[in-house]
Design a protein around this motif. Structure first.
Motif, PDB file in Angstrom:
ATOM      1  N   HIS A 568      -8.653  14.828   8.153  1.00  0.00           N
ATOM      2  CA  HIS A 568      -8.213  16.162   8.549  1.00  0.00           C
ATOM      3  C   HIS A 568      -7.306  16.110   9.785  1.00  0.00           C
ATOM      4  N   GLY A 569      -6.434  15.104   9.833  1.00  0.00           N
ATOM      5  CA  GLY A 569      -5.494  14.978  10.944  1.00  0.00           C
ATOM      6  C   GLY A 569      -6.028  14.276  12.160  1.00  0.00           C
ATOM      7  N   LEU A 570      -7.305  13.892  12.141  1.00  0.00           N
ATOM      8  CA  LEU A 570      -7.937  13.259  13.300  1.00  0.00           C
ATOM      9  C   LEU A 570      -8.143  11.771  13.042  1.00  0.00           C
ATOM     10  N   MET A 571      -7.782  10.938  14.010  1.00  0.00           N
ATOM     11  CA  MET A 571      -8.010   9.500  13.897  1.00  0.00           C
ATOM     12  C   MET A 571      -8.173   8.917  15.295  1.00  0.00           C
ATOM     13  N   GLY A 572      -8.801   7.756  15.360  1.00  0.00           N
ATOM     14  CA  GLY A 572      -9.025   7.129  16.660  1.00  0.00           C
ATOM     15  C   GLY A 572      -9.257   5.643  16.528  1.00  0.00           C
ATOM     16  N   GLU A 573      -9.204   4.955  17.655  1.00  0.00           N
ATOM     17  CA  GLU A 573      -9.472   3.527  17.685  1.00  0.00           C
ATOM     18  C   GLU A 573      -9.939   3.136  19.077  1.00  0.00           C
ATOM     19  N   ILE A 574     -10.660   2.027  19.141  1.00  0.00           N
ATOM     20  CA  ILE A 574     -11.136   1.510  20.418  1.00  0.00           C
ATOM     21  C   ILE A 574     -11.167  -0.007  20.333  1.00  0.00           C
ATOM     22  N   ALA A 575     -10.824  -0.666  21.435  1.00  0.00           N
ATOM     23  CA  ALA A 575     -10.783  -2.130  21.477  1.00  0.00           C
ATOM     24  C   ALA A 575     -11.413  -2.604  22.779  1.00  0.00           C
ATOM     25  N   TYR A 576     -12.044  -3.780  22.729  1.00  0.00           N
ATOM     26  CA  TYR A 576     -12.661  -4.382  23.918  1.00  0.00           C
ATOM     27  C   TYR A 576     -12.339  -5.866  23.929  1.00  0.00           C
ATOM     28  N   THR A 577     -11.990  -6.376  25.116  1.00  0.00           N
ATOM     29  CA  THR A 577     -11.685  -7.790  25.296  1.00  0.00           C
ATOM     30  C   THR A 577     -12.517  -8.344  26.438  1.00  0.00           C
ATOM     31  N   TYR A 578     -13.194  -9.461  26.181  1.00  0.00           N
ATOM     32  CA  TYR A 578     -13.933 -10.174  27.224  1.00  0.00           C
ATOM     33  C   TYR A 578     -13.289 -11.536  27.420  1.00  0.00           C
ATOM     34  N   SER A 579     -12.986 -11.885  28.678  1.00  0.00           N
ATOM     35  CA  SER A 579     -12.291 -13.133  28.984  1.00  0.00           C
ATOM     36  C   SER A 579     -13.025 -13.861  30.098  1.00  0.00           C
ATOM     37  N   ASP A 580     -13.553 -15.038  29.787  1.00  0.00           N
ATOM     38  CA  ASP A 580     -14.192 -15.907  30.770  1.00  0.00           C
ATOM     39  C   ASP A 580     -13.343 -17.175  30.855  1.00  0.00           C
ATOM     40  N   PHE A 581     -12.352 -17.139  31.746  1.00  0.00           N
ATOM     41  CA  PHE A 581     -11.392 -18.233  31.878  1.00  0.00           C
ATOM     42  C   PHE A 581     -11.580 -18.869  33.255  1.00  0.00           C
ATOM     43  N   GLU A 582     -11.724 -20.191  33.315  1.00  0.00           N
ATOM     44  CA  GLU A 582     -11.937 -20.839  34.607  1.00  0.00           C
ATOM     45  C   GLU A 582     -11.359 -22.250  34.635  1.00  0.00           C
ATOM     46  N   PHE A 583     -11.106 -22.716  35.856  1.00  0.00           N
ATOM     47  CA  PHE A 583     -10.661 -24.085  36.076  1.00  0.00           C
ATOM     48  C   PHE A 583     -11.870 -25.013  36.058  1.00  0.00           C
ATOM     49  N   GLU A 584     -11.748 -26.108  35.338  1.00  0.00           N
ATOM     50  CA  GLU A 584     -12.805 -27.122  35.354  1.00  0.00           C
ATOM     51  C   GLU A 584     -12.524 -28.187  36.407  1.00  0.00           C
TER      52      GLU A 584
END
Length: 708
Positions: A568-584
Motif C-alpha cells: 500500500h505504498g509503504l516500504m522500509g529497510e534496516i541494516a546493521y554492521t559490526y566491525s572488530d578490526f585490530e592490529f595483531e
C-alpha cells in the motif's frame, strides 16, 4: 565528542545502547505514523496483488549473472524516488542501506568522498583506496590503485552494484571491494528532456539537464550539471561543471558498440582542513588557521574517452574489448611552505579483452571466462613552495609511470542441481618508474616491480528457490599508489624504499533470501592482512600524508540487512554492521600498537529507511543512521564520538500528457547532532576532525518531458 584511553581488549558497547536505540525508536515510530493513511483507506487493508518483476542480472563479476548464483555479498541498488529527490552532491546518496560500506567526507570536496568496505579504504586521506570502481564498465581506478570520485555525478547513476569483500581475482590490484555503476540510458523512442534544479542551505545550488532518445539501431544520452556552494565552514567554497555523452550502436544482431565521453571542470575547491578537538567544540565552522594562511584548495580539469565493442556470436560465446583514455590536470595548495604546491599532468590509458563461453561440463551448466587487462599511467609531477598561496621556488620535478598487466580467468559450474561452484585466478604485474628532472638534491630516479597472484573459490547452495547459502575464500593484494610511494618521509624525491604491498586472505559465510517479497541477508567474514598500509603525518608537513606498513592485522565482521516489499505504498529497510578490526603486530617508532583497533572504522553502525507514497502523488521518506564511536589514531588515545543522522524528505509527484513533475523538500541532520563528517587518521597536532553542518534544508523541482 570525547577522548579516551583504553586497554586493547576493551570494547565498550553497553554505554552506547540507549543512544543507539534512540534513532531506531524514531524510525519505528515513523513506520507506524506513515502507515496510518494506508490503513485508513476503507478500514481493513486489501490484500496486495503480487507484482511480477523483471529478472535481476548483475555485471560486477564481469558477465551478466543472477545475484542468486554469485557466492559473494552483493548489494544491487536501482535508481528510484529516493535518489531522484536527493541534493545530488556525492555518490553516498545513492548507496543507502548497504551494510559493510562506510562513507565519510561529504562536505570537503577538496579531499573527495571517502569509502571503506570492510575496512579497505578507511586509511585513505583523500579519494578512494583499496576498492575498485567501474562506471559503465570503464575502470575509474587507476593502474596504481587510486580512484577519484569527483568526476562521477550521482544524478547520472541508474544502477549501482556493490560487491563487498576481496575481488582481486577479477579486477586485480586494490580490490578489497568493488563498486560498479551504470549511468542512465534513454527509456523512450521519443526525445526525453529531464531538467532538475536543487537548492539548499549554505549556498548549495545545482542545475542539471538530461536528454536522450532511442532509435531503432542506436540510442544516445547527454547529461550536464553545474554545482556550487559557499559551504558551512570557512574556506569551503566550491564549484564544478560536468558533462557526459553516451552513445550505443547496434552494428548487427549479435554485436554492439558504446562510445562515451566525460568532461569535469572544477575551477574552485577550497579545503577548510582538520581541527583539534577544542577548536571543533568551540567553533566548528572555522577553517584550520594554516589552511586560511596558505589558501588551501585545488583546481581540476579532467576528460575521459572510452569505447567498448561486444560480440555475442554463436555457441554461447561473447567477446568484449574495451579501450579508454583519461587526462587529468591538477593543482593544489597544502597548508605548509616547503613543497606545499603540487601540480601534475596525468595521462591514463587502458585496454581490456575478455572472452566467455556458456557450455555444459559433465552435463551441467558451465561458464568459462578469461581475459587480460593492460593499463598505463603517466604523471608529470612538480612541487613548489607555497608562499601563503603564491607559487614559490621549484622543489621537485619528476615523471612517474606505472604499467600494469593482469591476465585472469573464472569458471562458474553448476556442479549439482542446487549447488554452483566458482573458481577464479589472476596474476598482476606492476612496474613503477620515476625519472627525476630536479637533480639539485641528487638523482632520485629509479624503478620498482611488484607482482602478485590472487585467487578465489566459492560456492552457492540453493536451500530453496528463494534462499541461498554461500561461502568463499579469496586473496587480495594492494600495492602502494604513486602518491603514497613518492611521499617520502626522508624529504627527498624518488620512491619511499620502505613501503611494501599489502596482502590479505578473506573467508566469508553468508545466507540471503527473498521470501514473499522480503529481502534479507546475514554475513560473517574474517580477513587476515599482512603489511597493512597505514597513514601518518609529520609535524614539519601538516596536511601531507606519509605511509608505512603494519605487521599483521585481522578483521572480523557481521553484516545484516532486512527490507520489506511495498505494501500500500509503504516500504522500509534496516541494516546493521559490526566491525572488530585490530592490529595483531605493529610497531612504529618503538611504540607497539598490538591489539589496538583500526582507526577510522566504527565497531557498530545502524541504518534504516522508511518510504511512503500515496496514490495522490504525495510521498515521504525518513532515513536514520547511527554511527558508533571510533578511534582516529593508531595509538587509540582519541576517539571520534558516536553520532546519529537523520533525513526527512517530503514531496509530490504527478504527470500530465507526457510531462512528469515532482517538487520536494528535505531536512538533513534531522536531530541536529554535533558530529564530524570526516576524521583525518593520525593527523599531526591533533587536527583529526572536520565538523559536519547542523540541521539544514534543501529542496528542488524535477521535470521529465517527452516533447517529440
Amino acid at each position: 565528542m570525547h577522548s579516551t584511553n583504553r586497554t586493547p581488549s576493551c570494547r565498550p558497547l553497553r554505554a552506547e545502547l540507549p543512544i543507539l536505540l534512540h534513532p531506531l525508536a524514531i524510525l519505528l515510530t515513523a513506520v507506524v505514523v506513515m502507515a496510518v493513511p494506508a490503513l485508513g483507506r476503507g478500514g481493513e487493508p486489501e490484500a496486495s496483488e503480487p507484482v511480477m518483476l523483471e529478472p535481476i542480472e548483475v555485471t560486477a563479476t564481469r558477465t551478466k549473472k543472477s545475484p542468486t548464483d554469485i557466492p559473494n555479498s552483493l548489494r544491487v541498488i536501482e535508481r528510484g524516488a529516493w535518489q531522484e529527490h536527493q541534493p545530488g552532491a556525492t555518490v553516498e546518496e545513492f548507496a543507502v542501506g548497504a551494510p559493510g560500506v562506510f562513507f565519510q567526507n561529504r562536505f570537503n570536496f577538496a579531499q573527495d568522498l571517502r569509502i571503506a568496505i570492510r575496512g579497505f579504504g578507511a586509511r585513505s586521506p583523500f579519494g578512494v583506496r583499496g576498492i575498485q570502481v567501474h562506471v559503465d564498465g570503464i575502470p575509474q581506478t587507476l593502474p596504481d590503485g587510486q580512484t577519484q570520485l569527483d568526476s562521477i555525478d550521482p544524478s547520472l547513476i541508474q544502477r549501482m552494484e556493490i560487491l563487498r569483500g576481496p575481488s582481486a581475482s577479477l579486477f586485480g590490484n586494490a580490490s578489497g571491494g568493488m563498486i560498479s555503476m551504470t549511468t542512465r540510458n534513454p527509456t523512450s523512442d521519443r526525445l526525453e528532456l529531464a531538467p532538475r534544479q536543487v537548492f539548499g542551505a549554505f549556498g548549495y545550488f545545482k542545475s542539471e539537464l538530461w536528454a536522450g532518445k532511442r532509435e531503432p539501431d542506436f540510442d544516445y544520452g547527454w547529461f550536464a550539471s553545474r554545482l556550487q556552494q559557499t559551504g558551512w565552514r570557512d574556506n569551503s567554497r566550491m564549484e564544478n561543471l560536468f558533462t557526459q555523452l553516451k552513445l550505443n550502436f547496434w552494428s548487427g544482431a549479435d554485436s554492439d558498440w558504446m562510445v562515451l565521453f566525460r568532461k569535469f571542470h572544477s575551477p574552485l575547491t577550497e579545503d577548510p582542513g582538520g581541527l583539534t578537538r577544542s577548536q571543533a567544540q568551540n567553533n566548528p565552522r572555522q577553517a584550520a588557521p594554516r589552511n586560511l594562511l596558505f589558501h588551501a584548495g585545488e583546481e581540476v580539469d579532467q576528460e575521459q574517452l572510452a569505447v567498448r565493442y561486444r560480440n555475442t556470436s554463436g555457441g554461447g560465446q561473447e567477446w568484449t574489448v574495451t579501450a579508454h583514455l583519461l587526462h587529468r590536470d591538477f593543482e593544489n595548495r597544502l597548508p605548509f611552505t616547503s613543497g606545499g604546491q603540487v601540480q601534475f599532468d596525468r595521462w591514463v590509458g587502458g585496454v581490456s579483452i575478455q572472452w566467455s563461453r556458456d557450455h555444459t561440463l559433465l552435463e551441467r551448466r558451465n561458464r568459462f571466462l578469461a581475459g587480460i587487462d593492460y593499463g598505463i599511467q603517466n604523471d608529470d609531477r612538480r612541487r613548489f613552495d607555497n608562499n601563503f598561496g603564491s607559487q614559490g621556488a621549484l622543489t621537485l620535478d619528476q615523471e612517474e609511470r606505472v604499467q600494469s598487466i593482469g591476465p585472469f580467468f573464472r569458471n562458474e559450474w553448476t556442479v549439482m542441481e542446487r549447488m554452483d561452484v566458482v573458481v577464479g585466478g589472476r596474476w598482476d604485474w606492476l612496474h613503477y618508474r620515476v625519472d627525476d628532472a630536479f637533480q639539485s638534491d641528487g638523482d632520485q630516479s629509479g624503478s620498482q616491480t611488484l607482482s602478485q597472484g590472487s585467487g578465489t573459490v566459492g560456492l552457492v547452495y540453493h536451500l530453496a528457490e528463494e534462499h541461498q547459502l554461500y561461502a568463499n575464500v579469496a586473496s587480495v593484494f594492494e600495492t602502494p599508489t604513486t602518491t603514497e610511494l613518492i611521499n617520502n618521509p626522508a624529504g627527498s624525491g624518488g620512491f619511499n624504499p620502505n613501503l611494501q604491498s599489502q596482502t590479505s586472505l578473506s573467508q566469508e559465510l553468508g545466507v540471503r533470501g527473498t521470501p514473499a517479497g522480503f529481502q534479507y541477508e546475514a554475513v560473517l567474514f574474517y580477513i587476515r592482512s599482512w603489511d597493512e598500509i597505514t597513514p601518518f603525518e609529520l609535524p614539519a608537513f601538516p596536511g601531507r600524508t606519509f605511509f608505512r606498513n603494519a605487521g599483521t592485522s585481522q578483521r572480523l565482521g557481521v553484516e545484516t540487512r532486512v527490507a520489506t516489499p511495498e505494501w500500500h505504498g509503504l516500504m522500509g529497510e534496516i541494516a546493521y554492521t559490526y566491525s572488530d578490526f585490530e592490529f595483531e603486530e605493529f610497531v612504529a617508532n618503538n611504540v607497539s600498537f598490538e591489539g589496538n583497533a583500526f582507526p577510522g572504522v566504527p565497531a557498530h553502525r545502524w541504518e534504516g529507511r522508511v518510504r511512503y507514497a500515496h496514490p495522490s502523488g504525495a510521498f515521504g521518506q525518513v532515513r536514520v543512521q547511527r554511527v558508533g564511536r571510533f578511534f582516529v589514531d593508531n595509538a587509540n588515545t582519541t576517539t571520534n564520538a558516536a553520532y546519529s543522522l537523520g533525513q526527512l524528505l517530503l514531496g509530490w509527484k504527478g504527470d500530465w500528457q507526457g510531462v512528469e513533475a515532482s517538487v520536494f523538500a528535505g531536512i538533513n541532520n534531522l536531530f541536529d547532532d554535533r558530529y564530524n563528517a570526516n576524521a583525518r587518521i593520525n593527523a599531526a597536532f591533533g587536527r583529526y576532525f572536520e565538523p559536519g553542518p547542523p540541521v539544514n534544508v534543501f529542496g528542488g523541482l524535477r521535470l521529465r518531458i517527452l516533447p517529440f
